[in-house]
Design a protein around this motif. Structure first.
Motif, PDB file in Angstrom:
ATOM      1  N   LEU A  20      62.123 -55.665 -63.348  1.00  0.00           N
ATOM      2  CA  LEU A  20      62.494 -54.339 -62.858  1.00  0.00           C
ATOM      3  C   LEU A  20      62.760 -54.368 -61.352  1.00  0.00           C
ATOM      4  N   PHE A  21      61.967 -55.125 -60.610  1.00  0.00           N
ATOM      5  CA  PHE A  21      62.255 -55.311 -59.181  1.00  0.00           C
ATOM      6  C   PHE A  21      63.666 -55.868 -58.997  1.00  0.00           C
ATOM      7  N   ALA A  22      64.021 -56.878 -59.809  1.00  0.00           N
ATOM      8  CA  ALA A  22      65.332 -57.511 -59.696  1.00  0.00           C
ATOM      9  C   ALA A  22      66.448 -56.525 -60.010  1.00  0.00           C
ATOM     10  N   VAL A  23      66.245 -55.688 -61.035  1.00  0.00           N
ATOM     11  CA  VAL A  23      67.259 -54.699 -61.402  1.00  0.00           C
ATOM     12  C   VAL A  23      67.498 -53.714 -60.259  1.00  0.00           C
ATOM     13  N   VAL A  24      66.417 -53.259 -59.654  1.00  0.00           N
ATOM     14  CA  VAL A  24      66.548 -52.316 -58.535  1.00  0.00           C
ATOM     15  C   VAL A  24      67.367 -52.943 -57.415  1.00  0.00           C
ATOM     16  N   ARG A  25      67.054 -54.167 -57.069  1.00  0.00           N
ATOM     17  CA  ARG A  25      67.758 -54.815 -55.955  1.00  0.00           C
ATOM     18  C   ARG A  25      69.227 -55.061 -56.298  1.00  0.00           C
ATOM     19  N   GLU A  26      69.504 -55.444 -57.532  1.00  0.00           N
ATOM     20  CA  GLU A  26      70.894 -55.634 -57.957  1.00  0.00           C
ATOM     21  C   GLU A  26      71.654 -54.307 -57.930  1.00  0.00           C
ATOM     22  N   PHE A  27      70.992 -53.252 -58.373  1.00  0.00           N
ATOM     23  CA  PHE A  27      71.609 -51.923 -58.424  1.00  0.00           C
ATOM     24  C   PHE A  27      72.070 -51.494 -57.032  1.00  0.00           C
ATOM     25  N   PHE A  28      71.190 -51.639 -56.050  1.00  0.00           N
ATOM     26  CA  PHE A  28      71.542 -51.174 -54.712  1.00  0.00           C
ATOM     27  C   PHE A  28      72.452 -52.155 -53.967  1.00  0.00           C
ATOM     28  N   ALA A  29      72.330 -53.431 -54.260  1.00  0.00           N
ATOM     29  CA  ALA A  29      73.253 -54.392 -53.648  1.00  0.00           C
ATOM     30  C   ALA A  29      74.686 -54.099 -54.074  1.00  0.00           C
ATOM     31  N   ALA A  30      74.876 -53.728 -55.333  1.00  0.00           N
ATOM     32  CA  ALA A  30      76.215 -53.415 -55.836  1.00  0.00           C
ATOM     33  C   ALA A  30      76.790 -52.165 -55.175  1.00  0.00           C
ATOM     34  N   ARG A  31      75.925 -51.322 -54.615  1.00  0.00           N
ATOM     35  CA  ARG A  31      76.366 -50.079 -53.970  1.00  0.00           C
ATOM     36  C   ARG A  31      76.290 -50.166 -52.452  1.00  0.00           C
ATOM     37  N   ASP A  32      76.013 -51.349 -51.931  1.00  0.00           N
ATOM     38  CA  ASP A  32      75.933 -51.586 -50.489  1.00  0.00           C
ATOM     39  C   ASP A  32      74.893 -50.693 -49.819  1.00  0.00           C
ATOM     40  N   ALA A 292      70.936 -37.031 -48.932  1.00  0.00           N
ATOM     41  CA  ALA A 292      69.981 -36.665 -49.973  1.00  0.00           C
ATOM     42  C   ALA A 292      69.091 -37.872 -50.210  1.00  0.00           C
ATOM     43  N   GLY A 293      67.816 -37.610 -50.523  1.00  0.00           N
ATOM     44  CA  GLY A 293      66.872 -38.711 -50.714  1.00  0.00           C
ATOM     45  C   GLY A 293      65.919 -38.425 -51.852  1.00  0.00           C
ATOM     46  N   VAL A 294      65.328 -39.510 -52.372  1.00  0.00           N
ATOM     47  CA  VAL A 294      64.426 -39.368 -53.510  1.00  0.00           C
ATOM     48  C   VAL A 294      63.368 -40.455 -53.476  1.00  0.00           C
ATOM     49  N   ALA A 295      62.180 -40.123 -53.976  1.00  0.00           N
ATOM     50  CA  ALA A 295      61.099 -41.087 -54.169  1.00  0.00           C
ATOM     51  C   ALA A 295      60.816 -41.184 -55.663  1.00  0.00           C
ATOM     52  N   VAL A 296      60.816 -42.396 -56.189  1.00  0.00           N
ATOM     53  CA  VAL A 296      60.585 -42.646 -57.611  1.00  0.00           C
ATOM     54  C   VAL A 296      59.290 -43.420 -57.776  1.00  0.00           C
ATOM     55  N   GLY A 297      58.447 -42.992 -58.693  1.00  0.00           N
ATOM     56  CA  GLY A 297      57.238 -43.740 -59.013  1.00  0.00           C
ATOM     57  C   GLY A 297      57.599 -44.975 -59.825  1.00  0.00           C
ATOM     58  N   PHE A 298      57.618 -46.127 -59.170  1.00  0.00           N
ATOM     59  CA  PHE A 298      58.059 -47.366 -59.826  1.00  0.00           C
ATOM     60  C   PHE A 298      57.173 -47.705 -61.016  1.00  0.00           C
ATOM     61  N   ASP A 299      55.869 -47.560 -60.879  1.00  0.00           N
ATOM     62  CA  ASP A 299      54.946 -47.907 -61.961  1.00  0.00           C
ATOM     63  C   ASP A 299      55.129 -46.970 -63.158  1.00  0.00           C
ATOM     64  N   ARG A 300      55.360 -45.698 -62.888  1.00  0.00           N
ATOM     65  CA  ARG A 300      55.596 -44.751 -63.981  1.00  0.00           C
ATOM     66  C   ARG A 300      56.907 -45.074 -64.695  1.00  0.00           C
ATOM     67  N   LEU A 301      57.917 -45.482 -63.931  1.00  0.00           N
ATOM     68  CA  LEU A 301      59.168 -45.892 -64.558  1.00  0.00           C
ATOM     69  C   LEU A 301      58.940 -47.075 -65.489  1.00  0.00           C
ATOM     70  N   LEU A 302      58.133 -48.030 -65.048  1.00  0.00           N
ATOM     71  CA  LEU A 302      57.817 -49.175 -65.898  1.00  0.00           C
ATOM     72  C   LEU A 302      57.045 -48.735 -67.140  1.00  0.00           C
ATOM     73  N   MET A 303      56.187 -47.738 -66.996  1.00  0.00           N
ATOM     74  CA  MET A 303      55.482 -47.192 -68.154  1.00  0.00           C
ATOM     75  C   MET A 303      56.467 -46.637 -69.180  1.00  0.00           C
ATOM     76  N   ILE A 304      57.432 -45.829 -68.724  1.00  0.00           N
ATOM     77  CA  ILE A 304      58.403 -45.227 -69.637  1.00  0.00           C
ATOM     78  C   ILE A 304      59.236 -46.317 -70.302  1.00  0.00           C
TER      79      ILE A 304
END
Length: 322
Positions: A20-32, A292-304
């Motif tokens: 999941l860490f890797a996915v997050v980094r890939e997601f934002f790298a693709a969007r600069d 615009a900004g947002v905070a996401v609970g990473f652990d809760r996302l992993l739970m879902i």
């Protein structure tokens, strides 16, 4: 007291977390969007009455472990960083439950020129990517205004209902009489959302609960079409709050006034006063770009994404094992 040396997570959970860490980094790298790193130990706690800051002693100076990297990230934005994100540990005192550990991982990001709705769309895309990385399916995105959701759940308008009626609803939902007598109107609304409304949201979808009351704007702009509402949202899935986001307030004077109001409410509740973060206010004064900004609970996302029922199942070390 006997404490096990063994961490909570097994190898499969550690692999899922790393993926999941890797996915997050890939997601934002693709969007600069640039990954940044800000201090966890800061000189100002938050004034928010709903957040309890963990204190730390550095010689004779009292410092704080950040509840979020928001203030530092906004200083980077004002200094010209452009779009940024951060994955980091954050700390909140007096929070321990199936969904809370005092130390947890937060994903926070800011997008220049984005509206609240554009950011909600991007969050849903990230959440879908996270689900796929864990072998689960993505979900449709739905939006629901706070006021409409409250009316549907409780049959009253949250902006117009008398405080006494909100207290009655809170008592029916399990709040004690003493607590109902001491909570403010917003405190009662928060209780009702947390106990009754929130757990019904996001069944088989990503549910963006939008346009919170202006009294709960926190660090969000007010809606120019209706200043009784704020451009604030929370994202839910399976009854779990995953994210809290804003179309960001950039007015230093207004933010200073909100900090002062927080401290008045702290005094009314018998909570310690917290000095306003003068460095954040200076950054806003210098000029925060529209964002615009947002905070996401990473652990809760992993739970879902993995079907876990407790935060203990997705973090390697709980507070009891730290």
């Amino acid at each position: 007291m006997s404490v096990s040396w063994r961490p909570s997570a097994n190898r499969d959970r550690l692999r899922q977390r790393a993926a999941l860490f890797a996915v997050v980094r890939e997601f934002f790298a693709a969007r600069d969007v640039l990954e940044v790193d800000t201090p966890a130990l800061v000189r100002r706690g938050v004034t928010d009455v709903n957040l309890a800051t963990v204190t730390a002693q550095l010689g004779a100076e009292e410092l704080f472990l950040h509840t979020s990297p928001e203030y530092s990230m906004k200083r980077l934005l004002a200094a010209g960083s452009g779009d940024i994100y951060q994955l980091c540990h954050v700390f909140r005192a007096e929070e321990r439950s199936a969904l809370h550990n005092p130390e947890f991982t937060m994903l926070e990001w800011y997008r220049l020129g984005y509206s609240m709705d554009q950011l909600i769309d991007e969050i849903a895309a990230l959440l879908d990517a996270a689900m796929r990385a864990c072998g689960a399916a993505g979900r449709p995105l739905r939006r629901l205004r706070y006021r409409d959701a409250f009316r549907q759940c409780f049959g009253v308008d949250p902006l117009e209902a008398p405080r006494e009626r909100l207290a009655e609803l809170a008592l029916e939902a399990g709040l004690t009489g003493d607590a109902a007598a001491t909570l403010t109107r917003d405190g009662l609304l928060d209780f009702l959302v947390g106990v009754r409304l929130g757990p019904t949201l996001g069944q088989d979808c990503w549910l963006a609960l939008t346009h919170y009351p202006a009294s709960q704007a926190a660090l969000a702009q007010l809606d120019p079409e209706d200043p009784a509402l704020a451009l604030r949202f929370e994202m839910y899935a399976d009854g779990v709050e995953l994210a809290n986001g804003f179309q960001e307030l950039a007015n230093a004077a207004e933010q200073a006034a909100r900090f002062a109001e927080d401290n008045r409410e702290r005094a009314a509740r018998g909570l310690p006063q917290r000095a306003a973060d003068e460095l954040l206010l200076a950054a806003l004064e210098a000029g925060l770009p529209a964002c615009a900004g947002v905070a996401v609970g990473f652990d809760r996302l992993l739970m879902i994404a993995t079907g876990a029922r407790r935060i203990d199942d997705v973090i390697p070390f709980t507070i009891e094992q730290a």
